[in-house]
Design a protein around this motif. Structure first.
Motif, PDB file in Angstrom:
ATOM      1  N   VAL A 532      86.932 -28.019  49.667  1.00  0.00           N
ATOM      2  CA  VAL A 532      85.914 -27.241  49.180  1.00  0.00           C
ATOM      3  C   VAL A 532      84.968 -28.290  48.397  1.00  0.00           C
ATOM      4  CG1 VAL A 532      85.209 -25.429  47.715  1.00  0.00           C
ATOM      5  CG2 VAL A 532      87.218 -25.242  49.138  1.00  0.00           C
ATOM      6  N   PHE A 533      83.752 -28.152  48.713  1.00  0.00           N
ATOM      7  CA  PHE A 533      82.751 -29.008  48.278  1.00  0.00           C
ATOM      8  C   PHE A 533      81.647 -28.119  47.573  1.00  0.00           C
ATOM      9  CE2 PHE A 533      85.005 -31.750  51.317  1.00  0.00           C
ATOM     10  CZ  PHE A 533      85.224 -32.853  50.741  1.00  0.00           C
ATOM     11  N   VAL A 534      81.617 -28.002  46.569  1.00  0.00           N
ATOM     12  CA  VAL A 534      80.829 -26.957  45.687  1.00  0.00           C
ATOM     13  C   VAL A 534      79.556 -27.946  44.992  1.00  0.00           C
ATOM     14  CG1 VAL A 534      80.435 -25.409  43.749  1.00  0.00           C
ATOM     15  CG2 VAL A 534      82.704 -25.642  44.889  1.00  0.00           C
ATOM     16  N   ALA A 535      78.498 -27.230  45.218  1.00  0.00           N
ATOM     17  CA  ALA A 535      77.245 -27.932  45.080  1.00  0.00           C
ATOM     18  C   ALA A 535      77.300 -28.335  43.537  1.00  0.00           C
ATOM     19  CB  ALA A 535      76.014 -26.793  45.068  1.00  0.00           C
ATOM     20  N   ASP A 536      76.675 -29.436  43.149  1.00  0.00           N
ATOM     21  CA  ASP A 536      76.594 -29.793  41.794  1.00  0.00           C
ATOM     22  C   ASP A 536      76.107 -29.030  40.915  1.00  0.00           C
ATOM     23  OD1 ASP A 536      77.870 -32.048  43.426  1.00  0.00           O
ATOM     24  OD2 ASP A 536      75.904 -33.293  43.290  1.00  0.00           O
ATOM     25  N   HIS A 537      74.680 -28.446  41.369  1.00  0.00           N
ATOM     26  CA  HIS A 537      74.152 -27.595  40.273  1.00  0.00           C
ATOM     27  C   HIS A 537      73.825 -26.267  40.541  1.00  0.00           C
ATOM     28  CE1 HIS A 537      73.780 -31.426  37.852  1.00  0.00           C
ATOM     29  NE2 HIS A 537      73.410 -31.996  39.002  1.00  0.00           N
ATOM     30  N   TRP A 538      73.240 -26.157  41.744  1.00  0.00           N
ATOM     31  CA  TRP A 538      72.837 -24.683  42.222  1.00  0.00           C
ATOM     32  C   TRP A 538      73.218 -24.353  43.745  1.00  0.00           C
ATOM     33  CZ3 TRP A 538      67.361 -22.199  41.002  1.00  0.00           C
ATOM     34  CH2 TRP A 538      67.429 -21.024  40.892  1.00  0.00           C
ATOM     35  N   THR A 539      72.009 -24.874  44.454  1.00  0.00           N
ATOM     36  CA  THR A 539      71.779 -24.589  45.895  1.00  0.00           C
ATOM     37  C   THR A 539      71.783 -25.661  46.696  1.00  0.00           C
ATOM     38  OG1 THR A 539      69.649 -24.194  46.131  1.00  0.00           O
ATOM     39  CG2 THR A 539      71.024 -22.105  45.651  1.00  0.00           C
ATOM     40  N   LEU A 540      71.851 -25.835  47.883  1.00  0.00           N
ATOM     41  CA  LEU A 540      71.571 -27.090  48.942  1.00  0.00           C
ATOM     42  C   LEU A 540      70.357 -27.611  48.277  1.00  0.00           C
ATOM     43  CD1 LEU A 540      72.487 -28.981  51.119  1.00  0.00           C
ATOM     44  CD2 LEU A 540      71.193 -27.485  52.644  1.00  0.00           C
ATOM     45  N   GLU A 541      69.044 -26.783  48.483  1.00  0.00           N
ATOM     46  CA  GLU A 541      67.566 -27.328  48.337  1.00  0.00           C
ATOM     47  C   GLU A 541      67.526 -27.702  46.977  1.00  0.00           C
ATOM     48  OE1 GLU A 541      68.300 -24.001  51.495  1.00  0.00           O
ATOM     49  OE2 GLU A 541      68.655 -24.253  49.386  1.00  0.00           O
ATOM     50  N   TYR A 542      67.988 -26.898  46.082  1.00  0.00           N
ATOM     51  CA  TYR A 542      67.725 -27.443  44.677  1.00  0.00           C
ATOM     52  C   TYR A 542      68.415 -28.731  44.453  1.00  0.00           C
ATOM     53  CZ  TYR A 542      68.167 -27.560  39.579  1.00  0.00           C
ATOM     54  OH  TYR A 542      68.048 -27.894  38.182  1.00  0.00           O
ATOM     55  N   ASP A 543      69.692 -29.042  44.939  1.00  0.00           N
ATOM     56  CA  ASP A 543      70.491 -30.240  44.534  1.00  0.00           C
ATOM     57  C   ASP A 543      70.011 -31.422  45.416  1.00  0.00           C
ATOM     58  OD1 ASP A 543      71.890 -28.249  43.158  1.00  0.00           O
ATOM     59  OD2 ASP A 543      73.913 -29.588  43.700  1.00  0.00           O
ATOM     60  N   LEU A 544      69.328 -31.265  46.449  1.00  0.00           N
ATOM     61  CA  LEU A 544      68.735 -32.297  47.293  1.00  0.00           C
ATOM     62  C   LEU A 544      67.690 -32.785  46.469  1.00  0.00           C
ATOM     63  CD1 LEU A 544      69.161 -30.962  50.981  1.00  0.00           C
ATOM     64  CD2 LEU A 544      69.927 -33.021  49.845  1.00  0.00           C
ATOM     65  N   ALA A 545      66.600 -31.829  45.879  1.00  0.00           N
ATOM     66  CA  ALA A 545      65.480 -32.096  45.242  1.00  0.00           C
ATOM     67  C   ALA A 545      65.746 -32.830  43.830  1.00  0.00           C
ATOM     68  CB  ALA A 545      64.604 -30.861  44.872  1.00  0.00           C
ATOM     69  N   ARG A 546      66.885 -32.417  43.341  1.00  0.00           N
ATOM     70  CA  ARG A 546      67.099 -32.799  41.823  1.00  0.00           C
ATOM     71  C   ARG A 546      68.142 -34.243  41.778  1.00  0.00           C
ATOM     72  NH1 ARG A 546      70.385 -29.491  36.990  1.00  0.00           N
ATOM     73  NH2 ARG A 546      71.090 -31.361  35.827  1.00  0.00           N
ATOM     74  N   ALA A 547      68.614 -34.459  43.139  1.00  0.00           N
ATOM     75  CA  ALA A 547      69.384 -35.825  43.335  1.00  0.00           C
ATOM     76  C   ALA A 547      68.595 -36.979  43.689  1.00  0.00           C
ATOM     77  CB  ALA A 547      70.627 -35.559  44.346  1.00  0.00           C
ATOM     78  N   GLY A 548      67.545 -36.776  44.495  1.00  0.00           N
ATOM     79  CA  GLY A 548      66.945 -37.933  44.885  1.00  0.00           C
ATOM     80  C   GLY A 548      65.981 -37.721  46.224  1.00  0.00           C
ATOM     81  N   LEU A 549      66.118 -36.500  46.436  1.00  0.00           N
ATOM     82  CA  LEU A 549      65.017 -36.361  47.738  1.00  0.00           C
ATOM     83  C   LEU A 549      63.938 -35.119  47.381  1.00  0.00           C
ATOM     84  CD1 LEU A 549      67.906 -36.143  50.382  1.00  0.00           C
ATOM     85  CD2 LEU A 549      65.913 -38.015  49.946  1.00  0.00           C
ATOM     86  N   ALA A 550      63.510 -35.237  46.062  1.00  0.00           N
ATOM     87  CA  ALA A 550      62.559 -34.261  45.579  1.00  0.00           C
ATOM     88  C   ALA A 550      61.117 -34.170  46.643  1.00  0.00           C
ATOM     89  CB  ALA A 550      62.188 -34.600  44.197  1.00  0.00           C
ATOM     90  N   GLU A 551      60.648 -35.375  46.885  1.00  0.00           N
ATOM     91  CA  GLU A 551      59.503 -35.429  47.611  1.00  0.00           C
ATOM     92  C   GLU A 551      59.912 -34.888  49.098  1.00  0.00           C
ATOM     93  OE1 GLU A 551      56.036 -38.587  48.932  1.00  0.00           O
ATOM     94  OE2 GLU A 551      57.878 -39.322  47.972  1.00  0.00           O
ATOM     95  N   LEU A 552      60.845 -35.239  49.706  1.00  0.00           N
ATOM     96  CA  LEU A 552      61.171 -34.495  51.013  1.00  0.00           C
ATOM     97  C   LEU A 552      61.288 -33.195  50.839  1.00  0.00           C
ATOM     98  CD1 LEU A 552      62.589 -34.431  53.777  1.00  0.00           C
ATOM     99  CD2 LEU A 552      64.508 -34.748  52.904  1.00  0.00           C
ATOM    100  N   MET A 553      61.938 -32.444  49.701  1.00  0.00           N
ATOM    101  CA  MET A 553      62.031 -30.975  49.880  1.00  0.00           C
ATOM    102  C   MET A 553      60.846 -30.405  49.328  1.00  0.00           C
ATOM    103  SD  MET A 553      65.200 -30.664  50.808  1.00  0.00           S
ATOM    104  CE  MET A 553      65.087 -29.013  50.978  1.00  0.00           C
TER     105      MET A 553
END
Length: 666
Positions: A532-553
């Motif tokens: 099981v892999f649980v999101a680091d912080h909240w949801t997929l989209e939020y975590d992608l933006a927070r991790a390093g793909l903010a501009e993409l999202m």
């Protein structure tokens, strides 16, 4: 009470003989335990569905049964050199195939008494043990194979006799069969064999044609043919032509005292076998069930007709009612596949004469129609039964999965790796992320299963075994949101009336414990390759933006917002204009955001408030990623949330690679 092939009635009110176990050693994909796994498969009495990827061993299991039991079509089944298991450059020189049959009736036991095995519990089984040796080639001669089939476990009993062979032959439907030709007339046609083996055919070989009273219609098939022959000979056309041949030609060519005479008659003798070989079975024209006209029908419906005919024999016979069918989906459209599966399951259920079915399939539609408890997953020459007593599925899970597994989800049974997600956004975006970072799902044979927000743990337990040492070597990643809202999102996420929603609502360690409970629901002792892999912080989209793909999202979500406002109808010009506007607003947004958490929160807000579709945003994000402007390979991998990095590496079969929080593979 029905008459058996041995002349005595068979009591169909009790148990029905069935194939209980198949064992094979050094046969094709199956080795001797040291050089490859041994086949030791215990069958259900009714339905058995073999699933798994290509070259896993499904057909080998079916062929092992054919080798030891033979078939009702009396085809010549023999072993070849390539049937002996090969490990590296070494080929085995001996092989063993053993079949165990249980629940013989008293009459069946009596007919094969000298071959029975007496079990410790007082029951009696019929065990057929095939042992073969590969003899080395001699001068100017090829290798040959010495084969012997004996009764008893390990072949300790007498050699198998004809009485056993006639009792335990199995019905085999090969893949990509030509069903139409199988039902056409001809010598040893399959239809004639089916009719000849039917219990109602017993008295049909006797002629009851009354030559004294030829107008009386006979009741047997041979009698009817003699009746037809007699009246055809009396027909004016036949009589005229026959008289013309005899009187005007043959008699004038004859020598004195050696008269030549001829008779026009139905071709061949009137034996029952030849009569049956003249029969054919075909479908009527669509829409006219009373028509006697011939009409060519499609391959799929002829295939269904052939299976129906074989089932008649299996249901009416008194011997082993075992149907081996490979890829019944051949030529059948998905809806017809489901009906065929339902029919086979009905005939495999308990009743007066149930049929035992062993089926192989690569069809997601058939797999979705089948009950999971009837399935056996075959992976790298190992069998994993999916019965309740073998998996960690609860009894209630089977009903849930039977309702919710469809053709899109059932591809998990044929994959080398499975990722189970809770929504369409993950299903759309994760395969593209994996491809761009160099861990392509297509390359690794990974299937994505979108469970629609519910039941993630039900699906995961399919791949978990009750026996700790019986782990299925298929990596399974369950990807789920953390569902704990960052405090920074309180500006648009309302507080609950009761319970906890925000990070600040939890005491130190409580949030981590909540995440641990999500993991522990699946990762129990013996969970094997299911993680099981649980999101680091909240949801997929939020975590992608927070991790390093903010501009993409940000760009993807802005496109989704515009599409939502336009009824999901954006032209290429609209998309280009939206991206240009987003590029300008992005600079200001980034400058105004003090932290990555605040930036990600602002980016994610339109999705949370319903101003854009998560699925549409994921599709736009996938398109932008594939354009390559947000990085590829290790560079992109390093910008992903940690839980996604770890899940991708697990699915790719490299769980030993550690991923640091800073990004990239350590």
């Amino acid at each position: 009470m029905a008459a058996s092939a041995f002349g005595s009635p068979v009591d169909q009110s009790g148990e029905i003989m069935y194939l209980h176990r198949v064992y094979a050693q050094n046969f094709r994909a199956f080795g001797d335990g040291e050089n490859g796994p041994i086949l030791d498969w215990e069958l259900n009495k009714g339905m058995n569905v073999l699933i798994g990827e290509n070259d896993a061993g499904k057909t080998t299991i079916v062929d092992a049964i054919r080798q030891v039991l033979w078939t009702t079509s009396f085809e010549y089944v023999r072993l070849f050199e390539h049937d002996f298991h090969i490990s590296g450059s070494n080929r085995a020189v001996t092989l063993i195939i053993e079949a165990t049959l249980k629940d013989l009736s008293p009459e069946q036991e009596a007919s094969v008494l000298e071959w029975l095995t007496y079990e410790p519990d007082g029951s009696r089984t019929l065990i057929l043990n095939l042992q073969a040796r590969l003899l080395p080639p001699q001068a100017k001669r090829r290798s040959r194979i010495d084969t012997l089939v004996r009764a008893g476990r390990n072949g300790t009993g007498p050699e198998i006799g004809a009485a056993v062979r006639d009792l335990v032959r199995t019905t085999y439907l090969r893949p990509l069969r030509d069903a139409e030709s199988e039902l056409k007339p001809g010598r040893l046609s399959r239809l004639s064999q089916i009719l000849g083996a039917h219990t109602l055919i017993a008295e049909q070989e006797k002629s009851d044609f009354d030559k004294v009273n030829p107008s009386v219609v006979p009741t047997t098939l041979v009698g009817l043919m003699e009746h037809a022959q007699h009246h055809i000979g009396k027909h004016d056309v036949v009589k005229t032509v026959q008289k013309n041949i005899n009187e005007n030609y043959l008699q004038r060519m004859s020598f004195a005292g050696d008269d030549l005479m001829s008779e026009i008659r139905i071709s061949g003798d009137l034996s029952l076998t030849l009569i049956l070989e003249r029969f054919e079975l075909s479908l009527l024209p669509p829409g006219d069930m009373s028509s006697s006209e011939r009409c060519a029908r499609g391959l799929g419906y002829n295939n269904a007709l052939f299976m129906a005919t074989e089932l008649v024999l299996l249901r009416e016979g008194d011997e082993l009612g075992l149907l081996l069918v490979e890829e019944p989906e051949a030529h059948l459209h998905p809806q017809l596949q489901a009906r065929v599966m339902n029919l086979l399951e009905q005939h495999a259920k308990s009743g007066q004469r149930p049929v035992q079915v062993v089926m192989t399939t690569h069809s997601p539609s058939l797999a979705a129609s089948a009950a999971i408890e009837f399935m056996t997953l075959v992976h790298k020459a190992k069998t994993y039964r999916l019965r309740p007593e073998d998996t960690r599925l609860a009894r209630a899970d089977y009903g849930f999965l039977h309702r919710f597994i469809d053709a899109t989800k059932s591809n998990l049974f044929f994959a080398r790796g499975v990722v189970i997600v809770e929504g369409p956004a993950e299903a759309l975006l994760l395969p593209v992320i994996a491809e761009v970072v160099g861990l392509s799902f297509g390359r690794f044979g990974i299937s994505v299963v979108n469970v629609g927000g519910v039941g993630l743990y039900h699906y995961a337990r399919i791949f978990q075994r009750l026996k700790i040492d019986e782990c299925i070597p298929i990596p399974v990643a369950c990807i789920t949101d953390r569902d704990i809202v960052p405090d920074v999102a309180k500006s648009y996420v309302s507080a609950p009336k009761k319970g906890k929603r925000f990070e600040g609502d939890y005491l130190p360690g409580e949030a981590a414990e909540t995440v641990k409970r999500k993991v522990d629901r699946v990762e129990v002792v013996g969970a094997g390759n299911v993680k099981v892999f649980v999101a680091d912080h909240w949801t997929l989209e939020y975590d992608l933006a927070r991790a390093g793909l903010a501009e993409l999202m940000y760009h993807a979500i802005q496109l989704a917002v515009k599409a939502h406002a336009r009824g999901e109808r954006l032209t290429e010009a609209d998309e280009a204009a939206t991206l240009a506007e987003a590029a300008i607003s992005w600079v200001a947004l980034k400058a105004d955001s003090a932290t990555s958490e605040a930036l990600a929160t602002t980016i994610y807000q339109p999705l949370y408030e319903g101003d854009a579709s998560k699925a549409v945003a994921a599709q736009y994000a996938a398109n932008l990623l594939q354009a390559g402007q947000y990085g590829t390979g290790q560079a992109l991998l390093g910008r992903l949330p940690t839980y996604l990095k770890q899940s991708l590496l697990h699915l790719a079969g490299t769980p030993g690679i550690e991923v640091s929080d800073a990004g990239g593979a350590a």
